[in-house]
Design an enzyme around this catalytic site. Structure first.
Site, mmCIF file in Angstrom:
data_model
loop_
_atom_site.group_PDB
_atom_site.id
_atom_site.type_symbol
_atom_site.label_atom_id
_atom_site.label_comp_id
_atom_site.label_asym_id
_atom_site.label_seq_id
_atom_site.Cartn_x
_atom_site.Cartn_y
_atom_site.Cartn_z
ATOM 1 N N CYS A 54 0.848 -1.210 0.000
ATOM 2 C CA CYS A 54 0.000 0.000 0.000
ATOM 3 C C CYS A 54 0.875 1.249 0.000
ATOM 4 O O CYS A 54 0.572 2.232 -0.689
ATOM 5 C CB CYS A 54 -0.907 0.025 1.223
ATOM 6 S SG CYS A 54 -1.946 -1.439 1.350
ATOM 7 N N ARG A 131 -7.787 -4.307 -2.829
ATOM 8 C CA ARG A 131 -7.408 -3.219 -3.750
ATOM 9 C C ARG A 131 -8.439 -3.076 -4.860
ATOM 10 O O ARG A 131 -8.293 -3.676 -5.917
ATOM 11 C CB ARG A 131 -6.022 -3.500 -4.347
ATOM 12 C CG ARG A 131 -4.963 -3.589 -3.299
ATOM 13 C CD ARG A 131 -3.580 -3.805 -3.865
ATOM 14 N NE ARG A 131 -2.753 -4.410 -2.839
ATOM 15 C CZ ARG A 131 -2.253 -3.767 -1.806
ATOM 16 N NH1 ARG A 131 -2.462 -2.468 -1.683
ATOM 17 N NH2 ARG A 131 -1.527 -4.396 -0.905
HETATM 18 C C1 BEZ Z 1 0.689 -4.706 1.894
HETATM 19 O O1 BEZ Z 1 1.887 -4.922 1.917
HETATM 20 O O2 BEZ Z 1 0.239 -3.619 1.521
HETATM 21 C C2 BEZ Z 1 -0.263 -5.807 2.298
HETATM 22 C C3 BEZ Z 1 0.058 -7.119 2.004
HETATM 23 C C4 BEZ Z 1 -0.807 -8.126 2.399
HETATM 24 C C5 BEZ Z 1 -1.996 -7.828 3.076
HETATM 25 C C6 BEZ Z 1 -2.313 -6.516 3.350
HETATM 26 C C7 BEZ Z 1 -1.447 -5.485 2.950
#
Ligand code: BEZ
Length: 230
Positions: A54, A131
């Protein structure tokens, strides 16, 4: 706060529907989605603050914000984190990169907006928004929906390309082929009459078109005129 939602909107939020309106707290103060009427809106969710993928996406969105602005696109993020969490995360991004996030991030603590937009549902592995991207046009109609998994970040250039394609389709009433990029020929709507079909099949050059079949015709955008009221 959810504004004026009918049952039909709740049951089936999809391309072509009016984006449900809402009012919410953001990192830039309270906003109402309908305040962006007249602009395109790229409304996107992320699974959670202080997470690496993110973070990379927010940095990428911020770096390309001038490109979205050029296209009259308002970026609007959302997650089920609180506003203080959003502020802490954006402050850390500022400390790491010097970037002051140039668009608001909605705090949807009770997941009401996420539920309204189908960002959370029982079939999803994570009980959090993932997402999603909703591309909303200046009439507040949903024109595209993309869903990516939590593990993989979105491609900002594909989002810009899709917005370019949607804007060309809206302005000229044309379609765009696979892998279309701005400047490439576009697909003109199929012929409506037999005379038109024969002309396209027999002498497409006289119509400023390149036709591989009477129903498969391309034109340069420079040869076309915008639709009325564009
Ligand atoms: C992230 O790195 O943004 C992420 C990865 C897995 C689950 C939730 C967020």
């Amino acid at each position: 706060m959810i504004n004026n939602i009918d049952n039909e909107q709740r049951q089936c939020l999809t391309i072509g529907r009016i984006a449900p309106d809402f009012t919410a707290m953001t990192t830039e103060g309270p906003i109402t989605l309908s305040q962006y009427r007249g602009r395109w809106v790229l409304f996107f969710s992320h699974p959670g603050d202080f997470t690496p993928v993110c973070t990379s996406e927010f940095i990428a969105f911020a770096r390309l914000q001038p490109e979205f602005e050029k296209r009259n696109v308002q970026l609007l993020g959302i997650s089920i984190d609180s506003n203080p969490a959003h502020l802490g995360w954006l402050y850390d991004i500022f400390k790491m990169t010097g970037i002051v996030m140039p668009f608001p991030l909605v705090a949807d603590r009770d997941a009401q907006i996420a539920a309204l937009y189908g960002m959370v549902n029982p079939d999803r592995i994570y009980e959090q928004s993932v997402r999603d991207v909703f591309i909303i046009d200046p009439n507040q109609r949903i024109r595209a929906i993309l869903i990516y998994p939590a593990t993989n970040g979105r491609n900002m250039y594909e989002l810009l390309r899709l917005i370019d394609a949607l804007q060309v389709s809206t302005t000229y009433g044309v379609s765009t082929p696979a892998d279309w990029m701005p400047g490439d020929p576009v697909i003109v709507p199929v012929a409506n009459t037999l005379d038109e079909a024969i002309a396209r099949g027999m002498e497409p050059e006289s119509l400023e078109m390149n036709c591989l079949a009477w129903w498969y015709c391309f034109a340069d955008l420079s040869e076309l005129t915008p639709l009325p009221n564009q």
